[in-house]
Design a protein around this motif. Sequence first.
Motif, PDB file in Angstrom:
ATOM      1  N   GLU A 139      34.636  31.886  43.279  1.00 39.17           N
ATOM      2  CA  GLU A 139      35.659  32.929  43.414  1.00 39.17           C
ATOM      3  C   GLU A 139      36.918  32.564  42.636  1.00 39.17           C
ATOM      4  OE1 GLU A 139      38.378  34.459  47.071  1.00 39.17           O
ATOM      5  OE2 GLU A 139      36.202  34.678  47.358  1.00 39.17           O
ATOM      6  N   LEU A 143      38.168  34.245  38.737  1.00 40.63           N
ATOM      7  CA  LEU A 143      39.481  34.860  38.632  1.00 40.63           C
ATOM      8  C   LEU A 143      40.407  34.061  37.717  1.00 40.63           C
ATOM      9  CD1 LEU A 143      41.114  37.274  39.720  1.00 40.63           C
ATOM     10  CD2 LEU A 143      41.961  35.762  41.532  1.00 40.63           C
ATOM     11  N   ARG A 309      33.205  35.955  34.082  1.00 43.51           N
ATOM     12  CA  ARG A 309      33.145  36.955  35.145  1.00 43.51           C
ATOM     13  C   ARG A 309      31.711  37.400  35.413  1.00 43.51           C
ATOM     14  NH1 ARG A 309      33.151  42.350  35.667  1.00 43.51           N
ATOM     15  NH2 ARG A 309      33.143  42.683  33.430  1.00 43.51           N
ATOM     16  N   TRP A 475      46.906  35.581  48.475  1.00 43.72           N
ATOM     17  CA  TRP A 475      46.396  36.838  47.920  1.00 43.72           C
ATOM     18  C   TRP A 475      46.709  38.013  48.853  1.00 43.72           C
ATOM     19  CZ3 TRP A 475      44.765  37.888  43.171  1.00 43.72           C
ATOM     20  CH2 TRP A 475      43.991  39.025  42.929  1.00 43.72           C
ATOM     21  N   HIS A 480      47.603  41.950  47.734  1.00 43.04           N
ATOM     22  CA  HIS A 480      46.333  42.203  47.062  1.00 43.04           C
ATOM     23  C   HIS A 480      45.221  42.413  48.092  1.00 43.04           C
ATOM     24  CE1 HIS A 480      47.909  41.127  43.082  1.00 43.04           C
ATOM     25  NE2 HIS A 480      48.538  40.121  43.682  1.00 43.04           N
ATOM     26  N   GLU A 484      39.866  43.691  44.721  1.00 43.62           N
ATOM     27  CA  GLU A 484      40.371  43.374  43.381  1.00 43.62           C
ATOM     28  C   GLU A 484      39.717  42.129  42.795  1.00 43.62           C
ATOM     29  OE1 GLU A 484      44.736  43.614  42.969  1.00 43.62           O
ATOM     30  OE2 GLU A 484      44.746  44.312  45.048  1.00 43.62           O
ATOM     31  N   LEU A 485      38.935  41.413  43.600  1.00 41.79           N
ATOM     32  CA  LEU A 485      38.303  40.179  43.128  1.00 41.79           C
ATOM     33  C   LEU A 485      37.013  40.505  42.396  1.00 41.79           C
ATOM     34  CD1 LEU A 485      38.774  37.926  46.304  1.00 41.79           C
ATOM     35  CD2 LEU A 485      40.130  37.898  44.204  1.00 41.79           C
ATOM     36  N   ALA A 486      36.848  39.934  41.208  1.00 39.78           N
ATOM     37  CA  ALA A 486      35.625  40.160  40.434  1.00 39.78           C
ATOM     38  C   ALA A 486      34.417  39.535  41.105  1.00 39.78           C
ATOM     39  CB  ALA A 486      35.795  39.592  39.027  1.00 39.78           C
ATOM     40  N   ARG A 488      33.516  37.680  44.946  1.00 38.97           N
ATOM     41  CA  ARG A 488      34.014  37.337  46.260  1.00 38.97           C
ATOM     42  C   ARG A 488      33.006  36.423  46.952  1.00 38.97           C
ATOM     43  NH1 ARG A 488      34.599  42.170  50.379  1.00 38.97           N
ATOM     44  NH2 ARG A 488      35.324  43.117  48.406  1.00 38.97           N
ATOM     45  N   LYS A 569      44.705  34.881  34.658  1.00 43.99           N
ATOM     46  CA  LYS A 569      43.723  35.914  34.983  1.00 43.99           C
ATOM     47  C   LYS A 569      43.188  36.518  33.692  1.00 43.99           C
ATOM     48  CE  LYS A 569      44.368  38.914  38.173  1.00 43.99           C
ATOM     49  NZ  LYS A 569      44.968  39.989  38.994  1.00 43.99           N
ATOM     50  N   ILE A 574      40.317  44.987  36.297  1.00 47.52           N
ATOM     51  CA  ILE A 574      39.091  44.608  36.994  1.00 47.52           C
ATOM     52  C   ILE A 574      38.539  45.748  37.839  1.00 47.52           C
ATOM     53  CG2 ILE A 574      40.208  43.669  39.056  1.00 47.52           C
ATOM     54  CD1 ILE A 574      37.221  42.188  37.171  1.00 47.52           C
TER      55      ILE A 574
END
Length: 599
Positions: A139, A143, A309, A475, A480, A484-486, A488, A569, A574
């Motif tokens: 994770e 990011l 990613r 976060w 956030h 929004e996390l590419a 998780r 980042k 994203i």
Amino acid sequence: MNPPTIRIDMDDKKTWSPESSSDPSAYEGDMHHVKRNFTRRLTESFKRDPNASVTRSSFSAADSHGYDAEAAAQATALSPLLRRLKGRHLQMIAIGGSIGTGLFVGSGKALAYGGPASVLLSFSLTGVMLYCTVQALGELAVLFPVAGSFAAYSTRFLDPAWGFAMGWNYAMQWLVVLPLEIVSASITVDFWDHKVGLNAAWVAIFLILIVMINFSGVKGYGEAEFVFSIVKVSAVIGYILLAVLMNIMGGTDSQERPNGSYMGFRLWHHPGAFHNGFKGLCSTFVTAAFAFAGTELVGLAAAETENPRKTLPTAIKQVFWRITLFYVVSLLLVGTLVPYDDSRLLNGKSSADAKASPFVISIQNAGIEVLPSVMNVVIMISVLSVGNSSIYGSSRTLAALAEQRQAPSFLAYIDRKGRPLHAIIIASVFGLLAFLAASSNQQDAFNWMLALSGLSSIFTWGSICLAHIRFRKAWALQGHTLDELAFRSPVGVWGSWVGVVFNVLVLIAQFWTGFSPVGFRQDSARELVINFFQAYLAAPVVVIMYIGYKVFVRTRIVRTRDMDLFTGKREMNIKTLLAEEKADRLHWPTWKRVYKFLC
């Protein structure tokens, strides 16, 4: 008439063919240009990357506490390391990265100390902990795919002083592991040839091979690890199939002669499933933790991956299969084929001695002639793979520390091929310590070098989990959402807490087994003291580095609201990308959905 300079450029671009000239001198002239161009390109490739200079000016103004954390984050994010690793490289590093002597040979010592049930239990639980740790690392690395990720995350989300201690702790681990692994590789040759005088020659051969691989750049490292991992994975899968057959048809009679009888879990009843009680179980936990060392390299390689990613999540998922298939299944079968009281398990003279490998012993017990030599070749390749990773891991960590001004600035030198040149040279020079194998004090020297790296992985894994916990808190606090996390972590913060607690328990177990090891005799107090410091030396070294840097530089623990969640980042849009990928997944056939979920 064309200017002479243009004519020279055109000459440089010419290529010779049989149709272009029948005069051999034309070919020789062009070959001269080829050689000259190759030499020039080779020479210029070692020159400093012009982009590398930006990291030195980023520290023009330090904060009032003597350390500019924001500039450090920017330096690691802007590192000119080239992104040459492809998805297949990363996947094989993830699958085969930690398959080495810890599994093939070290498991024998664990089996002798704790019994087959202890080995199975300790490796399974350690695998669960590592699965949680790698998910947290994935994770963070997706990011923030920054150079020297482990130390950088500790600096960024915990405390710059702890990042300094973790960075040097990790670098020292690989620096001292390199000569140890080279010597171990030379010792594997003793399986066939017992001429001791040849060890120095093999040390030189293996050292040159590993150094050449790393000087070929990150792509060379990736290709080498790709090949090494394929060999290791194929060997483990082949052994599992063979072990099933040996279990069905590989029983022995009262004189230990093969009689073709079904074995099942006979050895779990006699001599037994556990040995040396709870202390034996604790000792196997320590061995299991060391056997998984190197798994975190997949996160270190994120900064040199073409598209972290997309490739990192796929590679991270491979950890589950490696833990399940390569460790748990193979060691379960080993425990049904080799009794824990087999004297050969403790007779190895190094961590790579195939004679002490339970894998080799099980094949020998079945009376198979050729395969023990095949397994020794696999062990040799595994050792070379670890040595190859040693230079890669230490050089990238040293370069990242220098980028953050936590190491001498010359180590931040990155050449035009994306190689941390000076750091690679320093790591390679440490490999010369392998020639201590010819010294009369080689065992003492190697034991103390190994002590420096003994607990390194435990501290690294615990720091990754703790950094992930602090990151998630920051976060959420800074507004956030998890969407929004590419990538998780599927086990989330709770998984990271499991990792932190488990690593603390392993440190406690190591303290106990170091202070009172299995088989300790009350009349050997001096050996007890030496054993304890060799088992636990890394802990006081880390504490001293942390306190010393904190006092000297006057760093503070990073507050949650002050954490930098922007620098480094890679993907700023994203949400749009994830929405597009989600829409694309709706059209996948069922088999592809299942495959992508698992792999």
